[in-house]
Write an enzyme that holds these catalytic residues in place. Structure first.
Site, PDB file in Angstrom:
ATOM      1  N   LYS A  46       0.670 -20.507   4.497  1.00 15.46           N
ATOM      2  CA  LYS A  46      -0.159 -21.016   5.581  1.00 15.46           C
ATOM      3  C   LYS A  46      -0.470 -19.854   6.516  1.00 15.46           C
ATOM      4  CE  LYS A  46       2.667 -21.436   9.388  1.00 15.46           C
ATOM      5  NZ  LYS A  46       2.915 -21.799  10.691  1.00 15.46           N
ATOM      6  N   LYS A  99       6.567 -23.538  22.029  1.00 14.30           N
ATOM      7  CA  LYS A  99       7.409 -22.340  22.116  1.00 14.30           C
ATOM      8  C   LYS A  99       8.058 -22.302  23.492  1.00 14.30           C
ATOM      9  CE  LYS A  99       4.991 -19.508  18.789  1.00 14.30           C
ATOM     10  NZ  LYS A  99       6.105 -19.514  17.833  1.00 14.30           N
ATOM     11  N   HIS A 147       2.779 -28.213   9.198  1.00 12.17           N
ATOM     12  CA  HIS A 147       4.137 -28.775   9.171  1.00 12.17           C
ATOM     13  C   HIS A 147       4.191 -30.209   9.684  1.00 12.17           C
ATOM     14  CE1 HIS A 147       5.277 -24.746   8.360  1.00 12.17           C
ATOM     15  NE2 HIS A 147       5.315 -24.329   9.594  1.00 12.17           N
ATOM     16  N   HIS A 198       6.799 -24.438   3.961  1.00 10.97           N
ATOM     17  CA  HIS A 198       8.232 -24.389   3.657  1.00 10.97           C
ATOM     18  C   HIS A 198       8.996 -25.591   4.226  1.00 10.97           C
ATOM     19  CE1 HIS A 198       8.270 -22.274   7.561  1.00 10.97           C
ATOM     20  NE2 HIS A 198       9.461 -22.801   7.676  1.00 10.97           N
ATOM     21  N   LYS A 241      12.641 -28.371   2.618  1.00 18.25           N
ATOM     22  CA  LYS A 241      13.923 -28.637   3.290  1.00 18.25           C
ATOM     23  C   LYS A 241      14.589 -29.871   2.687  1.00 18.25           C
ATOM     24  CE  LYS A 241      12.986 -26.292   7.600  1.00 18.25           C
ATOM     25  NZ  LYS A 241      14.116 -25.365   7.577  1.00 18.25           N
ATOM     26  N   GLU A 269      10.704 -24.731  19.521  1.00 17.81           N
ATOM     27  CA  GLU A 269      11.258 -23.384  19.352  1.00 17.81           C
ATOM     28  C   GLU A 269      11.687 -22.847  20.713  1.00 17.81           C
ATOM     29  OE1 GLU A 269       8.825 -20.944  16.253  1.00 17.81           O
ATOM     30  OE2 GLU A 269       7.407 -22.117  17.430  1.00 17.81           O
ATOM     31  N   ARG A 325       0.808  -1.225   0.000  1.00 18.48           N
ATOM     32  CA  ARG A 325       0.000   0.000   0.000  1.00 18.48           C
ATOM     33  C   ARG A 325       0.835   1.267   0.000  1.00 18.48           C
ATOM     34  NH1 ARG A 325      -3.341  -1.618   5.194  1.00 18.48           N
ATOM     35  NH2 ARG A 325      -1.163  -2.094   5.648  1.00 18.48           N
ATOM     36  N   ASP A 364      -1.211 -23.725  14.320  1.00 17.75           N
ATOM     37  CA  ASP A 364      -0.055 -23.051  13.731  1.00 17.75           C
ATOM     38  C   ASP A 364       1.003 -24.048  13.250  1.00 17.75           C
ATOM     39  OD1 ASP A 364       1.354 -20.588  13.156  1.00 17.75           O
ATOM     40  OD2 ASP A 364       2.719 -21.100  14.790  1.00 17.75           O
TER      41      ASP A 364
HETATM   42  P1  NAP Z   1       3.964  -8.204   7.524  1.00 17.62           P
HETATM   43  O1  NAP Z   1       5.384  -7.981   7.896  1.00 17.62           O
HETATM   44  O2  NAP Z   1       2.900  -7.580   8.359  1.00 17.62           O
HETATM   45  O3  NAP Z   1       3.793  -7.692   6.018  1.00 17.62           O
HETATM   46  C1  NAP Z   1       2.556  -7.543   5.400  1.00 17.62           C
HETATM   47  C2  NAP Z   1       2.773  -6.958   4.002  1.00 17.62           C
HETATM   48  O4  NAP Z   1       1.523  -6.834   3.354  1.00 17.62           O
HETATM   49  C3  NAP Z   1       3.434  -5.597   3.971  1.00 17.62           C
HETATM   50  O5  NAP Z   1       4.262  -5.517   2.842  1.00 17.62           O
HETATM   51  C4  NAP Z   1       2.222  -4.658   3.823  1.00 17.62           C
HETATM   52  O6  NAP Z   1       2.695  -3.469   3.253  1.00 17.62           O
HETATM   53  C5  NAP Z   1       1.340  -5.482   2.889  1.00 17.62           C
HETATM   54  N1  NAP Z   1      -0.079  -5.180   2.970  1.00 17.62           N
HETATM   55  C6  NAP Z   1      -0.866  -5.215   4.073  1.00 17.62           C
HETATM   56  N2  NAP Z   1      -2.138  -4.863   3.755  1.00 17.62           N
HETATM   57  C7  NAP Z   1      -2.150  -4.623   2.424  1.00 17.62           C
HETATM   58  C8  NAP Z   1      -3.152  -4.208   1.500  1.00 17.62           C
HETATM   59  N3  NAP Z   1      -4.410  -3.986   1.874  1.00 17.62           N
HETATM   60  N4  NAP Z   1      -2.806  -4.064   0.209  1.00 17.62           N
HETATM   61  C9  NAP Z   1      -1.541  -4.269  -0.201  1.00 17.62           C
HETATM   62  N5  NAP Z   1      -0.553  -4.654   0.620  1.00 17.62           N
HETATM   63  C10 NAP Z   1      -0.848  -4.822   1.920  1.00 17.62           C
HETATM   64  O7  NAP Z   1       3.599  -9.763   7.446  1.00 17.62           O
HETATM   65  P2  NAP Z   1       4.602 -11.006   7.185  1.00 17.62           P
HETATM   66  O8  NAP Z   1       5.207 -11.417   8.474  1.00 17.62           O
HETATM   67  O9  NAP Z   1       5.489 -10.679   6.050  1.00 17.62           O
HETATM   68  O10 NAP Z   1       3.550 -12.162   6.821  1.00 17.62           O
HETATM   69  C11 NAP Z   1       2.866 -12.211   5.595  1.00 17.62           C
HETATM   70  C12 NAP Z   1       2.130 -13.551   5.501  1.00 17.62           C
HETATM   71  O11 NAP Z   1       3.051 -14.610   5.501  1.00 17.62           O
HETATM   72  C13 NAP Z   1       1.178 -13.836   6.651  1.00 17.62           C
HETATM   73  O12 NAP Z   1       0.076 -14.544   6.144  1.00 17.62           O
HETATM   74  C14 NAP Z   1       1.980 -14.721   7.577  1.00 17.62           C
HETATM   75  O13 NAP Z   1       1.141 -15.570   8.357  1.00 17.62           O
HETATM   76  C15 NAP Z   1       2.747 -15.531   6.555  1.00 17.62           C
HETATM   77  N6  NAP Z   1       4.016 -16.060   7.060  1.00 17.62           N
HETATM   78  C16 NAP Z   1       4.984 -15.212   7.513  1.00 17.62           C
HETATM   79  C17 NAP Z   1       6.181 -15.731   7.939  1.00 17.62           C
HETATM   80  C18 NAP Z   1       7.304 -14.828   8.404  1.00 17.62           C
HETATM   81  O14 NAP Z   1       8.372 -15.368   8.665  1.00 17.62           O
HETATM   82  N7  NAP Z   1       7.114 -13.546   8.522  1.00 17.62           N
HETATM   83  C19 NAP Z   1       6.406 -17.124   7.914  1.00 17.62           C
HETATM   84  C20 NAP Z   1       5.390 -17.970   7.437  1.00 17.62           C
HETATM   85  C21 NAP Z   1       4.200 -17.405   7.021  1.00 17.62           C
HETATM   86  P3  NAP Z   1       1.896  -2.051   3.447  1.00 17.62           P
HETATM   87  O15 NAP Z   1       1.677  -1.902   4.899  1.00 17.62           O
HETATM   88  O16 NAP Z   1       2.787  -1.023   2.825  1.00 17.62           O
HETATM   89  O17 NAP Z   1       0.665  -2.202   2.673  1.00 17.62           O
END
Ligand code: NAP
Length: 490
Positions: A150, A341, A242, A180, A184, A218, A51, A237
């Site tokens: 997921k 955890k 997994h 993911h 592995k 973890e 955004r 979760d």
């Molecule tokens: P995050 O850090 O909160 O990032 C969310 C992203 O989405 C940001 O780039 C945000 O940018 C964008 N966004 C949010 N609302 C939006 C909208 N309405 N339109 C367009 N872009 C939007 O989240 P994350 O940790 O990366 O996780 C993302 C997903 O991956 C989740 O479903 C999470 O469960 C999954 N996941 C994450 C991890 C991890 O290691 N982080 C691991 C496994 C799974 P703006 O705010 O600029 O819009």
């Protein structure tokens, strides 16, 4: 030794949530490594979508910072980094409105002949909206694939809703549900060990295997994920995706080929054969816990309630389960599963525990004869060890010793173990769904998980407390010791 790299044809990777934590920490570094290894060639583009207003130059600067932070210094090479940054673009889109979609469509139109992947690295509440709007803006072409992170839903009903919504825009062979863990090396090695050797398969059944353990532990607490986690808990979760995926790969019948459909068919049969755990069984076969203040990672840490600010939360941060598979191969072979955890170590491993020898010919003073174990470790370092009995070397009578035969060849071959995302991101471009979950697998997993959750809700009992830095509530130890077995420790 070097490994063979087969370049993929130029593609467009659109990362929705391209500025988020997952993109910065995992996806962009993984794509950089594939470029550095020569797998991504010129003509490809990586388009970050979010955004915030951001120029391409700003997105490249943000990515450079992320690469500096998340790559090892020896992986970063100036010329490869420059080539990688040249592939990057940013488009401002609010996926919940019409803002920016036309610009994205115009950009993608320039590469309409290429394979296009949409990686949905955003909260799961946005999956449906992104697919719908992508369809409305003509972006869901036959060459488009969509990757969803997921969790897919939080129970069977909501998973079906997500699957319906994504499936109304994309065909099943265009949908890549990522777990993911399946990317592995060790997980893939499990399939080669089982189906590329004659040694294991004849023993891979209830006649020779006593039980199986799968642990995903973890040391971290919930940290900043508290909001999401309090709605999810360890069962949703970790276990639903997994751990059940790992269980499937251990337990499945040999597929007739390494074809995605054949492997997924066999995994699905395992999920369907899982013995339901509900009501009375949940009491005997499951333990759930929640950490209290304690010590972890070398210091004092807060408990779950203080960390999340949620008093009296019923969310489990630990779960141990005794699962059974009702088929000929696995009758009476328990699969003990646990995850949590704030445990004492960060370790993910599968332990195949073989039966004890039927009779020992050795004198009592030779030492104890332990049952063979095959240990597949996924984290922190990937390793495969076959524990066997050998003669203790040297003179002075017969003594026996239990030792690990190390079958982790990455070091011997001097090959870097790739991050799981590296493999999976390019499998999407190649159209290879072998290591992704099919819709029916996800739904079958929820079908087994939901009654456990419902039984817990009905019981009204809170999760058992455990001290941060311990291996969970004492009931988890009792769960396995009741059966005359113990959790594996190195
Ligand atoms: P995050 O850090 O909160 O990032 C969310 C992203 O989405 C940001 O780039 C945000 O940018 C964008 N966004 C949010 N609302 C939006 C909208 N309405 N339109 C367009 N872009 C939007 O989240 P994350 O940790 O990366 O996780 C993302 C997903 O991956 C989740 O479903 C999470 O469960 C999954 N996941 C994450 C991890 C991890 O290691 N982080 C691991 C496994 C799974 P703006 O705010 O600029 O819009």
């Amino acid at each position: 030794m070097t490994y063979r790299v087969i370049p993929v044809a130029p593609f467009d990777y659109v990362v929705f949530g391209g500025t988020g934590d997952l993109a910065r920490r995992k996806l962009l570094p993984a794509l950089y490594r594939r470029l550095r290894d020569g797998q991504i060639v010129g003509g490809s583009r990586i388009v970050g979508v979010s955004r915030r207003e951001m120029s391409d130059a700003e997105y490249r600067a943000m990515t450079l910072e992320a690469l500096r932070e998340f790559l090892d210094p020896n992986e970063a090479n100036d010329s490869d980094i420059r080539s990688f940054l040249d592939l990057l673009f940013h488009v401002q889109v609010d996926v919940e409105s019409d803002l920016g979609w036309d610009r994205l469509a115009a950009l993608l139109e320039e590469g309409a002949d290429k394979i296009r992947a949409f990686y949905l690295a955003v909260g799961p509440d946005l999956f449906e909206e992104i697919c719908r709007r992508a369809g409305e803006h003509g972006l869901a072409t036959a060459k488009t694939r969509v990757v969803i992170e997921k969790p897919v839903g939080s129970d069977l009903k909501s998973a079906r809703k997500v699957n319906e919504a994504v499936g109304s825009v994309f065909a099943e062979d265009q949908i890549f549900r990522i777990d993911h863990y399946l990317g592995k090396e060790t997980v893939q090695n499990l399939m080669v060990l089982r189906f590329g050797n004659v040694l294991y398969e004849p023993l891979w059944n209830s006649a020779h295997i006593d039980h199986v353990q799968i642990t995903v532990a973890e040391t971290l607490g919930v940290g900043s994920r508290g909001g999401y986690y309090d709605d999810a808990g360890a069962l949703r979760d970790m276990v639903q995706n997994h751990i059940l995926q790992l269980l499937c790969l251990v337990a499945m019948e040999p597929p007739d080929s390494f074809d995605a459909g054949a492997i997924r068919d066999e995994k699905l049969k395992v999920l369907k054969a899982l013995k339901p755990i509900a009501n009375g069984d949940a009491q005997a076969c499951t333990v759930r816990g929640q950490y209290r203040a304690g010590a972890a990672n070398g210091g004092a840490v807060a408990g779950y309630a203080e960390e999340t600010g949620v008093e009296a939360s019923g969310t489990e941060t630990f779960v141990a389960l005794k699962a059974e598979i009702s088929n000929w191969r696995w009758a009476n072979v328990p699969f003990y599963l646990r995850t949590g955890k704030r445990l004492p170590a960060r370790v993910s491993e599968i332990v195949i525990s073989f039966k004890a020898i039927p009779h020992s010919i050795f004198p009592d003073d030779a030492g104890a004869i332990h049952a063979n174990r095959l240990v597949l470790r996924l984290q922190p370092d990937e390793a495969v060890q076959q524990w066997i009995m050998i003669k203790d070397p040297g003179p002075g009578g017969m003594r026996v010793r239990y030792v690990p035969l190390d079958m982790s060849f990455a070091e011997a071959f001097q090959v870097r173990s790739p991050d799981a995302y590296e493999r999976l991101l390019l499998d999407v471009i190649r159209g290879n769904q072998t290591l992704f979950m099919r819709r029916d697998e996800v739904e079958a997993a929820w079908k087994w998980i939901d009654p456990i959750r419902e039984a817990w809700d009905r019981s009204g009992a809170p999760p058992k407390p455990y001290t941060a830095g311990s291996w969970g509530p004492s009931a988890a130890i009792a769960l396995i010791e009741r059966d005359g077995r113990t959790w594996h420790e190195d």
